[in-house]
Design a protein around this motif. Sequence first.
Motif, PDB file in Angstrom:
ATOM      1  N   THR A  69       0.847  -1.198   0.000  1.00 53.95           N
ATOM      2  CA  THR A  69       0.000   0.000   0.000  1.00 53.95           C
ATOM      3  C   THR A  69       0.881   1.246   0.000  1.00 53.95           C
ATOM      4  OG1 THR A  69      -1.778  -1.114   1.191  1.00 53.95           O
ATOM      5  CG2 THR A  69      -1.774   1.293   1.246  1.00 53.95           C
ATOM      6  N   TYR A  70       0.570   2.157  -0.897  1.00 52.87           N
ATOM      7  CA  TYR A  70       1.292   3.435  -0.996  1.00 52.87           C
ATOM      8  C   TYR A  70       0.363   4.536  -0.504  1.00 52.87           C
ATOM      9  CZ  TYR A  70       3.471   7.550  -3.150  1.00 52.87           C
ATOM     10  OH  TYR A  70       4.026   8.783  -3.360  1.00 52.87           O
ATOM     11  N   GLY A  71       0.778   5.239   0.549  1.00 53.30           N
ATOM     12  CA  GLY A  71      -0.037   6.315   1.109  1.00 53.30           C
ATOM     13  C   GLY A  71       0.498   7.683   0.746  1.00 53.30           C
ATOM     14  N   TYR A  72      -0.412   8.638   0.677  1.00 54.79           N
ATOM     15  CA  TYR A  72      -0.008  10.013   0.400  1.00 54.79           C
ATOM     16  C   TYR A  72      -1.016  10.960   1.034  1.00 54.79           C
ATOM     17  CZ  TYR A  72      -3.580   9.763  -3.288  1.00 54.79           C
ATOM     18  OH  TYR A  72      -4.757   9.610  -3.976  1.00 54.79           O
ATOM     19  N   THR A  74      -1.603  -0.663  -4.074  1.00 57.65           N
ATOM     20  CA  THR A  74      -2.859  -0.044  -3.650  1.00 57.65           C
ATOM     21  C   THR A  74      -2.534   1.355  -3.159  1.00 57.65           C
ATOM     22  OG1 THR A  74      -3.819  -2.160  -2.981  1.00 57.65           O
ATOM     23  CG2 THR A  74      -4.814  -0.165  -2.065  1.00 57.65           C
ATOM     24  N   THR A  75      -3.095   2.371  -3.792  1.00 57.70           N
ATOM     25  CA  THR A  75      -2.836   3.751  -3.365  1.00 57.70           C
ATOM     26  C   THR A  75      -3.963   4.224  -2.458  1.00 57.70           C
ATOM     27  OG1 THR A  75      -3.928   4.695  -5.306  1.00 57.70           O
ATOM     28  CG2 THR A  75      -1.572   4.256  -5.480  1.00 57.70           C
ATOM     29  N   LYS A  76      -3.612   5.022  -1.468  1.00 58.63           N
ATOM     30  CA  LYS A  76      -4.620   5.505  -0.522  1.00 58.63           C
ATOM     31  C   LYS A  76      -4.243   6.897  -0.024  1.00 58.63           C
ATOM     32  CE  LYS A  76      -7.563   4.003   3.260  1.00 58.63           C
ATOM     33  NZ  LYS A  76      -7.897   2.911   4.204  1.00 58.63           N
ATOM     34  N   ALA A  77      -5.223   7.804  -0.064  1.00 61.11           N
ATOM     35  CA  ALA A  77      -5.011   9.180   0.388  1.00 61.11           C
ATOM     36  C   ALA A  77      -5.497   9.345   1.817  1.00 61.11           C
ATOM     37  CB  ALA A  77      -5.746  10.151  -0.528  1.00 61.11           C
ATOM     38  N   TYR A  78      -4.805  10.211   2.559  1.00 63.78           N
ATOM     39  CA  TYR A  78      -5.178  10.511   3.944  1.00 63.78           C
ATOM     40  C   TYR A  78      -5.131  12.017   4.164  1.00 63.78           C
ATOM     41  CZ  TYR A  78      -3.994   5.575   4.684  1.00 63.78           C
ATOM     42  OH  TYR A  78      -3.934   4.210   4.603  1.00 63.78           O
ATOM     43  N   GLU A  79      -5.972  12.499   5.035  1.00 65.81           N
ATOM     44  CA  GLU A  79      -5.878  13.895   5.489  1.00 65.81           C
ATOM     45  C   GLU A  79      -4.494  14.102   6.088  1.00 65.81           C
ATOM     46  OE1 GLU A  79      -5.579  16.868   8.441  1.00 65.81           O
ATOM     47  OE2 GLU A  79      -5.940  14.770   9.013  1.00 65.81           O
ATOM     48  N   TRP A  80      -3.939  15.307   5.935  1.00 69.56           N
ATOM     49  CA  TRP A  80      -2.535  15.568   6.237  1.00 69.56           C
ATOM     50  C   TRP A  80      -2.121  15.130   7.640  1.00 69.56           C
ATOM     51  CZ3 TRP A  80       2.170  15.819   4.951  1.00 69.56           C
ATOM     52  CH2 TRP A  80       3.124  16.532   5.692  1.00 69.56           C
ATOM     53  N   THR A  81      -2.860  15.527   8.664  1.00 68.97           N
ATOM     54  CA  THR A  81      -2.479  15.169  10.032  1.00 68.97           C
ATOM     55  C   THR A  81      -2.559  13.663  10.236  1.00 68.97           C
ATOM     56  OG1 THR A  81      -3.260  17.315  10.844  1.00 68.97           O
ATOM     57  CG2 THR A  81      -2.942  15.584  12.471  1.00 68.97           C
ATOM     58  N   ALA A  82      -3.614  13.042   9.716  1.00 73.07           N
ATOM     59  CA  ALA A  82      -3.760  11.593   9.834  1.00 73.07           C
ATOM     60  C   ALA A  82      -2.651  10.870   9.078  1.00 73.07           C
ATOM     61  CB  ALA A  82      -5.129  11.167   9.313  1.00 73.07           C
ATOM     62  N   GLN A 119       0.469  11.980   8.542  1.00 73.27           N
ATOM     63  CA  GLN A 119       1.684  12.064   9.344  1.00 73.27           C
ATOM     64  C   GLN A 119       1.662  11.046  10.477  1.00 73.27           C
ATOM     65  OE1 GLN A 119       3.489  16.222   9.998  1.00 73.27           O
ATOM     66  NE2 GLN A 119       1.309  16.604   9.835  1.00 73.27           N
ATOM     67  N   GLN A 120       0.514  10.931  11.121  1.00 72.52           N
ATOM     68  CA  GLN A 120       0.400  10.026  12.259  1.00 72.52           C
ATOM     69  C   GLN A 120       0.548   8.567  11.820  1.00 72.52           C
ATOM     70  OE1 GLN A 120       0.013  11.328  15.550  1.00 72.52           O
ATOM     71  NE2 GLN A 120       0.831   9.267  15.848  1.00 72.52           N
ATOM     72  N   ARG A 121      -0.020   8.219  10.664  1.00 72.98           N
ATOM     73  CA  ARG A 121       0.039   6.840  10.193  1.00 72.98           C
ATOM     74  C   ARG A 121       1.472   6.428   9.851  1.00 72.98           C
ATOM     75  NH1 ARG A 121      -4.581   4.116   9.493  1.00 72.98           N
ATOM     76  NH2 ARG A 121      -3.507   2.525   8.263  1.00 72.98           N
ATOM     77  N   TYR A 122       2.199   7.282   9.154  1.00 76.13           N
ATOM     78  CA  TYR A 122       3.561   6.859   8.839  1.00 76.13           C
ATOM     79  C   TYR A 122       4.467   6.949  10.055  1.00 76.13           C
ATOM     80  CZ  TYR A 122       5.677  11.572   7.808  1.00 76.13           C
ATOM     81  OH  TYR A 122       6.190  12.852   7.854  1.00 76.13           O
ATOM     82  N   ALA A 123       4.168   7.868  10.987  1.00 76.41           N
ATOM     83  CA  ALA A 123       4.938   7.928  12.226  1.00 76.41           C
ATOM     84  C   ALA A 123       4.743   6.662  13.058  1.00 76.41           C
ATOM     85  CB  ALA A 123       4.544   9.159  13.035  1.00 76.41           C
TER      86      ALA A 123
END
Length: 517
Positions: free
Chosen positions: A362-365, A392-400, A402-406
């Motif tokens: 999964t690739y997040g952005y 699988t690409t998936k978009a997240y709200e900016w703060t979320a 940051q938290q997910r990759y952290a």
Amino acid sequence: MRSVRLRILASLLVLAIAAIGGWQLLPAQRDGNRTIGVGTTDTVTSLDPAGAYDAGSWALFSNVFQSLLTFEPGGAAPVLDAAQSCEFVGNALTVYRCTLRQGLKFPSGREVTGKDVKYSFDRVKRINANVGPAALLDTLQSVSASGLTVSFRLSSPDATFPFKMATGAGAIVDRTKYPTNRLRTDGGADGTGPYTLASYTDEQVHLTPNGDYQGVAQDIGSPVLMRYYKDSAALQKAWKARQVDVVTRTLPPATLAELSPSDPDQRVTEADSTETRNLVLNVRANSPFQDRRVRQALAALINREKLVAEVYQGTTDPLYSVIPAGITGHTTSFFDANPKPDPQRARELLDEAGVGMPVRFTYGYAEGRGSAAAEAAELKQQLEASGLFYVTTKAYEWTAFQQRYADGKLDAYGVGWVADYPDPDSFSGPLVGTGGSLNNGYSSEQADRLIKDSQRYEDRSRAATDFKELQEVVAQDVPMIPLWQRKEYVLSSGEVGGAQYLSDGTGVFRLWRLDWI
């Protein structure tokens, strides 16, 4: 000169003014209080310097807070700001001492002391927010303060420590307004920068000139209203409707590609930038990319030229190393490893790793951040065309996001990086050092040694050999894949000057240089 001209004009037109409302004829008379609107797609993660390490937040910090040191436009070394003197004590590069300017005041009227500086640095390290800047202060062992004098003791020689002090990580806060062990969340900000925070919402920030400011900034301009837009299309719409006077970071690539410096309705600033974009890979044991050979296979498939041409329309340049062009020590280590996309080599690497194909991940952005969605689609197409990966690409709200990759919850993710300061060190420890800001689990004794070795040199050109070797290590280990380097574009209306000084790779965002012409 402008006020003299307008006084003459006022005398000549006094009758007309009385007849038709002459305030319209005297723009400079009202410009002092006329707000300049600045639009961006960046967002603010936190108003608290201990809780944010992103471009949008640090742009605000540059204006509301002061650090002991800062950078002047185009500067390669830090200069005094809140401090009246700073220097290393002795030749070991392990003790750095500063003395504050006298009479600095917080918005409450309380004078700044060395205890506030100590409190600010200690607090960043104590809170150690997972999306905060504590990683920048990894060599800071302890801080002591006496009156206006502050001493910093380092755990190892670090010639780059003054550079780090000049960033948002070194922002000085009022110790009576900020909690000791947690972030401040009341929507306020108390610093000694060129501007005072008048109001804040997720959509906009209103800044007013700080009449008590003392520092390197001169001729602070007009009040500023920073407007934050959800994506590039919304920013472009606001610009065309003249809802803002200045736009930066970022308009759609198609719009940037068509800009004309000869357009009489706007001023266009185009400059080289050290902002980069990287595909970061989670190397932890539970990740599809725990094996270095899988990461190398992915790197062997990326076509940067196609990505830049089709998604960014030539407004970015392909990047082949963790350290961008224009920074001391830059090499092309990823190009040396993969001069062109090589599906055959990628397949051989995956065979050696003994993994099933296609490798699924999964690739997040972050949604709304420039052309991140189009970029994700292009990367997916490139990788899947080989038959070796399924993305699988998936978009997240900016703060979320940051938290997910952290938290290590993404296999791979796209992250932009803006230099904290004009030195290759800004692209080493924070990106590929153990415990770095990308939070991808990467740790290399060799990389850490090279980072430490590079920090021993006050003459930063002497560190070039260490940085060259570091880039080779990164290209072999592939904890991240550099994609492109941005060109800096700022647009302003014909009435606004100073936009060319907003951002220049030093890490400082100078709203105070904006003013009405």
